[in-house]
Design a protein around this motif. Sequence first.
Motif, short mmCIF file in Angstrom:
data_model
loop_
_atom_site.label_atom_id
_atom_site.label_comp_id
_atom_site.label_asym_id
_atom_site.label_seq_id
_atom_site.Cartn_x
_atom_site.Cartn_y
_atom_site.Cartn_z
N GLU A 1 48.29 47.77 46.96
CA GLU A 1 47.09 47.00 46.67
C GLU A 1 46.31 47.57 45.48
OE1 GLU A 1 44.86 46.92 50.30
OE2 GLU A 1 46.06 45.28 51.14
N GLY B 1 40.33 42.30 35.45
CA GLY B 1 40.70 42.23 36.85
C GLY B 1 39.69 42.89 37.78
N HIS B 2 40.00 42.85 39.06
CA HIS B 2 39.11 43.41 40.08
C HIS B 2 39.07 44.92 39.98
CE1 HIS B 2 38.25 44.66 44.41
NE2 HIS B 2 37.12 44.16 43.92
N ASP C 1 34.42 42.24 38.74
CA ASP C 1 35.57 41.72 37.99
C ASP C 1 35.29 41.85 36.51
OD1 ASP C 1 37.57 40.28 39.92
OD2 ASP C 1 35.57 39.75 40.66
N ARG D 1 40.35 39.99 49.05
CA ARG D 1 41.07 40.10 47.79
C ARG D 1 42.58 40.03 48.04
NH1 ARG D 1 38.06 39.96 42.87
NH2 ARG D 1 35.94 40.62 43.43
N THR D 2 43.28 39.35 47.16
CA THR D 2 44.74 39.23 47.27
C THR D 2 45.46 39.81 46.06
OG1 THR D 2 44.67 36.99 46.34
CG2 THR D 2 44.59 37.20 48.76
N THR D 3 44.76 39.97 44.96
CA THR D 3 45.37 40.57 43.77
C THR D 3 45.06 42.06 43.74
OG1 THR D 3 43.41 40.03 42.44
CG2 THR D 3 45.22 38.42 42.46
N PRO D 4 45.88 42.86 43.04
CA PRO D 4 45.68 44.32 43.02
C PRO D 4 44.34 44.72 42.41
CG PRO D 4 47.90 43.77 42.30
CD PRO D 4 47.14 42.48 42.37
N THR D 5 43.89 45.88 42.79
CA THR D 5 42.59 46.41 42.39
C THR D 5 42.75 47.61 41.47
OG1 THR D 5 41.48 45.65 44.40
CG2 THR D 5 40.50 47.56 43.28
N ARG E 1 38.18 45.43 49.77
CA ARG E 1 39.17 44.37 49.60
C ARG E 1 39.19 43.44 50.80
NH1 ARG E 1 43.11 44.20 46.01
NH2 ARG E 1 44.54 43.38 47.60
N GLU F 1 46.51 48.92 41.54
CA GLU F 1 47.40 48.87 40.38
C GLU F 1 47.10 49.94 39.35
OE1 GLU F 1 47.16 45.30 38.14
OE2 GLU F 1 44.99 45.42 37.78
N ASN G 1 36.69 40.84 32.52
CA ASN G 1 37.53 40.01 31.67
C ASN G 1 37.15 40.31 30.22
OD1 ASN G 1 35.31 38.10 30.80
ND2 ASN G 1 35.25 37.79 33.02
#
Length: 335
Positions: A162, A82-83, A58, A129-133, A124, A164, A60
């Motif tokens: 899934e 993000g991931h 991840d 994982r639930t947010t886009p990669t 994922r 982005e 940031n």
Amino acid sequence: MKHAHSLQEGIHVSDAAQSPIAEESIISLDRRVSSQDGSAKSVWRLHDGNLVESLSFDLNPESFGTVEGAVGGAAPVRTPRGHTVCVSSQAGCNVGCRFCATGLQPMKRNLTAEEIVEQVHRTRRIEERTTPTRVIFAGMGEPLLNPDEVLRAVTLFEQDAEVEHVSVSTIGVVPALQRLTREAPSVDLFISLHATTDEVRTRLIPLNKAYPIAEVLRAGADFATAHGRMVDISYLLFGGVNDFDEDADRLAALLDPELFRVQLLLWNDVPGLPFSRIEDEVARRFSARLVDGGVSTYITPSKARDIDAGCGQMITEEAKKHRVERAQGALLPLV
């Protein structure tokens, strides 16, 4: 340096039997290692027994190093967040970059698009994982020496809710880079330059003989112009090799600041190779000089160094026993 087979407290190792994913797949999880920085390396076994690695982490804004410069210098860079999954596109690599562990492992074969995509899907699901990669082709292998399957994988990722974003990192295989410009307008492009003269770059990256700096940057400029998006120039800093003020000045002079920005990286130790990791202060000095020269610059953090999964460290365990012998054969009078 810590290795995956002698991990310290805080690093977790799991194998396929311990994985929460048990369904059949075109790749299988051979083992998984977690770093103290929160990233995780997965070693995948292909159907023919070959092994490749991917890295999940991840990002940031706080992950990135501080870039300083004089007032009126280049604009700051919005860094990704993000991931992210760094995927492999080849089992082994034939490019032979002198600083890279993967280059010490003989090339076995290209991966298929499905094998590339599955590295992301499996990661994922394992991590729930639930947010886009974000996907970056910067694992084992040179993506543009496997252009057909990499471009097919990019198309599959573009259709995947899934995923982005997709980035491709290359040392600059010019014909394939030109093809990427025509066929993959949505990707972000990272060009691994690592030197400011052809003499030094050829000693670091032998393929520079075929595709020298001027040709690679021309192809990169064409990509940026065609798609209205800046190209990132990756520049690994090696102590006493390419980290001088003169290198920063030459790099700034080589790059059109409207088309290129610079991603600085610190080399990660690989046993047997004749380089040294620089101090953070050297990277800050180098970046400040670039910014003062009008080139937008950012410093990317080293991830997963403690599990041999940082930039340039990826090599499967089966190949490690040959690493030192091959490394000694590649020693150059660079430091």
